[in-house]
Motif scaffolding. Structure first.
Motif, short mmCIF file in Angstrom:
data_model
loop_
_atom_site.label_atom_id
_atom_site.label_comp_id
_atom_site.label_asym_id
_atom_site.label_seq_id
_atom_site.Cartn_x
_atom_site.Cartn_y
_atom_site.Cartn_z
N LEU A 158 0.84 -1.19 0.00
CA LEU A 158 0.00 0.00 0.00
C LEU A 158 0.88 1.24 0.00
N ILE A 159 0.58 2.15 -0.88
CA ILE A 159 1.42 3.34 -1.06
C ILE A 159 1.03 4.41 -0.03
N ASN A 160 1.56 4.26 1.16
CA ASN A 160 1.29 5.23 2.22
C ASN A 160 2.54 6.05 2.56
N ASN A 161 3.51 6.02 1.67
CA ASN A 161 4.75 6.78 1.82
C ASN A 161 4.72 7.92 0.81
N PRO A 162 4.74 9.19 1.25
CA PRO A 162 4.64 10.32 0.32
C PRO A 162 5.72 10.32 -0.76
N ALA A 163 6.94 9.93 -0.41
CA ALA A 163 8.02 9.90 -1.41
C ALA A 163 7.73 8.86 -2.48
N ALA A 164 7.25 7.69 -2.07
CA ALA A 164 6.91 6.63 -3.03
C ALA A 164 5.74 7.06 -3.91
N ALA A 165 4.77 7.75 -3.32
CA ALA A 165 3.61 8.22 -4.10
C ALA A 165 4.03 9.24 -5.15
N THR A 166 4.92 10.14 -4.79
CA THR A 166 5.42 11.14 -5.74
C THR A 166 6.16 10.46 -6.88
N PHE A 167 7.00 9.49 -6.55
CA PHE A 167 7.75 8.75 -7.57
C PHE A 167 6.80 7.98 -8.48
N GLN A 168 5.82 7.28 -7.89
CA GLN A 168 4.86 6.51 -8.67
C GLN A 168 4.11 7.41 -9.65
N GLN A 169 3.62 8.54 -9.16
CA GLN A 169 2.87 9.47 -10.01
C GLN A 169 3.73 10.04 -11.14
N ALA A 170 4.98 10.35 -10.84
CA ALA A 170 5.89 10.89 -11.86
C ALA A 170 6.14 9.85 -12.96
N LEU A 171 6.39 8.60 -12.57
CA LEU A 171 6.58 7.55 -13.57
C LEU A 171 5.35 7.41 -14.45
N PHE A 172 4.18 7.38 -13.83
CA PHE A 172 2.94 7.20 -14.58
C PHE A 172 2.72 8.36 -15.55
N GLN A 173 2.94 9.58 -15.09
CA GLN A 173 2.74 10.76 -15.94
C GLN A 173 3.72 10.78 -17.11
N GLN A 174 4.91 10.22 -16.92
CA GLN A 174 5.91 10.17 -17.98
C GLN A 174 5.75 8.92 -18.86
N ASN A 175 4.69 8.15 -18.61
CA ASN A 175 4.42 6.93 -19.37
C ASN A 175 5.54 5.89 -19.20
N GLN A 176 6.14 5.87 -18.02
CA GLN A 176 7.23 4.94 -17.73
C GLN A 176 6.72 3.76 -16.90
N PRO A 177 6.96 2.54 -17.33
CA PRO A 177 6.52 1.38 -16.56
C PRO A 177 7.25 1.30 -15.21
N ALA A 178 6.52 0.83 -14.22
CA ALA A 178 7.09 0.63 -12.89
C ALA A 178 7.85 -0.69 -12.81
N VAL A 179 7.47 -1.64 -13.66
CA VAL A 179 8.07 -2.97 -13.63
C VAL A 179 7.87 -3.61 -15.01
N MET A 180 8.68 -4.62 -15.29
CA MET A 180 8.58 -5.34 -16.56
C MET A 180 8.43 -6.83 -16.28
N PHE A 181 7.47 -7.43 -16.97
CA PHE A 181 7.27 -8.87 -16.90
C PHE A 181 7.51 -9.45 -18.28
N PHE A 182 7.96 -10.71 -18.34
CA PHE A 182 8.28 -11.35 -19.60
C PHE A 182 7.23 -12.40 -19.96
N SER A 183 6.99 -12.51 -21.24
CA SER A 183 6.01 -13.44 -21.78
C SER A 183 6.68 -14.30 -22.85
N ASP A 184 6.24 -15.54 -22.95
CA ASP A 184 6.70 -16.40 -24.04
C ASP A 184 5.84 -16.21 -25.28
N ASN A 185 4.62 -15.65 -25.10
CA ASN A 185 3.71 -15.41 -26.21
C ASN A 185 2.92 -14.15 -25.91
N LEU A 186 3.50 -13.01 -26.21
CA LEU A 186 2.90 -11.73 -25.86
C LEU A 186 1.54 -11.52 -26.52
N GLN A 187 1.39 -11.91 -27.76
CA GLN A 187 0.10 -11.71 -28.44
C GLN A 187 -1.00 -12.48 -27.74
#
Length: 132
Positions: free
Chosen positions: A57-86
């Protein structure tokens, strides 16, 4: 030394649990509460004993600011891999996933980006080197 746990901050743990299990297809590993604190983790259904992802749960103001900035910049927070993306894209879309980028050829891989509904963008990748 091993990586056993990674954390992603979410603004709603119940909503995140639904997205990460019902839409992405992960499995719930741990769900413990201590007062207002909830320890919640998921893992890949393909590697259930592998690395866990804590949905904190994002109850840390610094983490919330970072999360919002990434989202606004269209930057993923994490990457997952797929063997069949389609196939994963089609399955997730049928489950109601909101993609901000459909599977796209980016030379070395196919990438897609999905909104986890809890404040994060998730990049899904299928590396071409994994192709037979």
């Amino acid at each position: 030394m091993k990586i056993k746990l990674l954390t992603i901050y979410v603004n709603d743990q119940e909503k995140a649990l639904h997205f990460y299990t019902e839409v992405l297809g992960f499995v719930k590993k741990a769900d413990y509460s201590n007062g207002p604190y909830r320890w919640l983790t998921v893992a890949s259904a393909e590697e259930p004993e592998g690395t866990e992802l804590q949905l904190a749960l994002i109850n840390n103001p610094a983490a919330a600011t970072f999360q919002q900035a990434l989202f606004q910049q269209n930057q993923p927070a994490v990457m997952f891999f797929s063997d069949n993306l389609q196939a994963d894209f089609e399955r997730m879309k049928a489950a109601g996933a909101e993609f901000t980028m459909a599977p796209t050829d980016v030379q070395y891989a196919w990438n897609a980006t999905v909104n986890d509904t809890c404040g994060n963008l998730i990049q899904l990748t299928q590396l071409k080197r994994w192709q037979g």
